[in-house]
Design a protein around this motif. Sequence first.
Motif, PDB file in Angstrom:
ATOM      1  N   GLY A 192     -10.288   6.627  21.153  1.00 39.18           N
ATOM      2  CA  GLY A 192      -9.064   7.169  20.575  1.00 39.18           C
ATOM      3  C   GLY A 192      -8.292   6.102  19.828  1.00 39.18           C
ATOM      4  N   ASP A 193      -8.183   4.915  20.434  1.00 33.51           N
ATOM      5  CA  ASP A 193      -7.522   3.795  19.750  1.00 33.51           C
ATOM      6  C   ASP A 193      -8.261   3.430  18.469  1.00 33.51           C
ATOM      7  OD1 ASP A 193      -5.700   3.701  21.806  1.00 33.51           O
ATOM      8  OD2 ASP A 193      -6.599   1.961  22.800  1.00 33.51           O
ATOM      9  N   LEU A 194      -9.592   3.418  18.538  1.00 31.92           N
ATOM     10  CA  LEU A 194     -10.389   3.090  17.360  1.00 31.92           C
ATOM     11  C   LEU A 194     -10.119   4.084  16.231  1.00 31.92           C
ATOM     12  CD1 LEU A 194     -14.102   1.998  17.313  1.00 31.92           C
ATOM     13  CD2 LEU A 194     -13.362   3.866  15.845  1.00 31.92           C
ATOM     14  N   LEU A 195     -10.020   5.377  16.577  1.00 28.76           N
ATOM     15  CA  LEU A 195      -9.772   6.397  15.552  1.00 28.76           C
ATOM     16  C   LEU A 195      -8.369   6.268  14.962  1.00 28.76           C
ATOM     17  CD1 LEU A 195     -11.508   9.560  17.050  1.00 28.76           C
ATOM     18  CD2 LEU A 195     -12.373   7.987  15.321  1.00 28.76           C
ATOM     19  N   PHE A 196      -7.397   5.903  15.799  1.00 29.23           N
ATOM     20  CA  PHE A 196      -6.069   5.615  15.252  1.00 29.23           C
ATOM     21  C   PHE A 196      -6.155   4.475  14.241  1.00 29.23           C
ATOM     22  CE2 PHE A 196      -3.960   7.628  19.088  1.00 29.23           C
ATOM     23  CZ  PHE A 196      -3.272   8.582  18.369  1.00 29.23           C
ATOM     24  N   GLY A 197      -6.962   3.441  14.593  1.00 27.48           N
ATOM     25  CA  GLY A 197      -7.146   2.330  13.668  1.00 27.48           C
ATOM     26  C   GLY A 197      -7.813   2.762  12.378  1.00 27.48           C
ATOM     27  N   LYS A 198      -8.822   3.623  12.485  1.00 23.19           N
ATOM     28  CA  LYS A 198      -9.512   4.123  11.292  1.00 23.19           C
ATOM     29  C   LYS A 198      -8.566   4.941  10.412  1.00 23.19           C
ATOM     30  CE  LYS A 198     -13.882   2.787  11.646  1.00 23.19           C
ATOM     31  NZ  LYS A 198     -14.569   2.035  10.565  1.00 23.19           N
ATOM     32  N   ALA A 199      -7.714   5.744  11.056  1.00 23.55           N
ATOM     33  CA  ALA A 199      -6.736   6.518  10.292  1.00 23.55           C
ATOM     34  C   ALA A 199      -5.794   5.585   9.544  1.00 23.55           C
ATOM     35  CB  ALA A 199      -5.948   7.432  11.235  1.00 23.55           C
ATOM     36  N   SER A 200      -5.330   4.556  10.225  1.00 27.17           N
ATOM     37  CA  SER A 200      -4.419   3.603   9.587  1.00 27.17           C
ATOM     38  C   SER A 200      -5.110   2.873   8.443  1.00 27.17           C
ATOM     39  CB  SER A 200      -3.909   2.594  10.626  1.00 27.17           C
ATOM     40  OG  SER A 200      -3.165   3.248  11.627  1.00 27.17           O
ATOM     41  N   GLU A 201      -6.387   2.575   8.614  1.00 33.44           N
ATOM     42  CA  GLU A 201      -7.154   1.907   7.567  1.00 33.44           C
ATOM     43  C   GLU A 201      -7.234   2.781   6.314  1.00 33.44           C
ATOM     44  OE1 GLU A 201     -11.158  -0.795   7.733  1.00 33.44           O
ATOM     45  OE2 GLU A 201     -11.321   1.242   8.536  1.00 33.44           O
ATOM     46  N   LEU A 202      -7.475   4.068   6.507  1.00 31.97           N
ATOM     47  CA  LEU A 202      -7.505   4.992   5.370  1.00 31.97           C
ATOM     48  C   LEU A 202      -6.145   5.051   4.681  1.00 31.97           C
ATOM     49  CD1 LEU A 202      -9.462   8.271   6.296  1.00 31.97           C
ATOM     50  CD2 LEU A 202      -9.907   6.712   4.390  1.00 31.97           C
TER      51      LEU A 202
END
Length: 339
Positions: free
Chosen positions: A125-135
């Motif tokens: 979940g944390d990783l996906l938050f990071g991916k969202a922020s990266e986008l």
Amino acid sequence: MTTHATPPVLGIPGATADLSARLRDGLARVDALLAEVVDHEDPFIARASGHLVEAGGKRFRPMLTLLAAELGDGVSDEVVAAAAGVELTHLASLYHDDVMDEATVRRGVSSVNAAYDNSTAILVGDLLFGKASELVAGLGAEAVLIQAQTFVRLCSGQIRDDRPCPEGVDPVDYYLGVLADKTGVLIATAGRYGVMFSGGTPETVEIMRAYGEKVGVAFQLADDLIDIASDADDSGKLPGTDLREGVDTLAVLRFRGSADPGVPADARLLELLERDLSADDVALAEAIALLRAHPALEQAREETYAVAREAQALLDPLPHSDAKTALQALAMSVVTRVG
């Protein structure tokens, strides 16, 4: 070219055939980007990250981003990236929700915490938050700020949802504020991004922000009603989940505010609501039946429809368009659904 309304497509009643086709194409682009973004060189991380992406779902938030873009110049690569960022943020929150709720199923498949373990679910979940922020970082500083503010409200809403209403605070106001944070804010961001990255005006951006938040609150209030009023065969959900968990949704709050202990049915329901209903199916069924028969349920239903009408009214300043018509219909459709 004349267009004709089609049956509800992608959850949007009344959308024209042309509009539906554009939204369908846009969602295909969003899904392709999601698959690309959640991929990882480590096969285990790739599988866990893609678990809920592959399970599908309504894609309500990215669809709203695409629909809001119709109020500007239409779907662009930036709009697609924003829509994917919103959906990734939503998916990440689901990973964390399932750990907190000890869920076993999500979108018809095993939840990540059940399929793997709690630690994996939290970290992915944390990783996906990071991916969202990266986008979102690729969309500029304002988008990053909005993403951060949205994330803060999501977390604060969830924290407050797990806490009792503070002394001296109106419980209904508190509850509606929680819904605005934990559900409304991300839907607001979805609508906001769609206009921002399609060249829409600042006034339209603000309209879609406010509209999205109202729609999000209405969406959650409708879910609360479904949990009480619908049979499992109709909604696909086991009724009484909130009562089992001791969550006072709007109908229960309205009941508590109007209950007369001198009326036997009210006294009995008050008694049942003070119990732990999580392991007593008979008492739970009685509580549901009493709540369904009480005027508080109809009051909560009327208030839910009122929120949807408020969302529709926010669109009044916009010029007529197929997108505006679809957005008006969408606001009401979230409260007329059964599941």
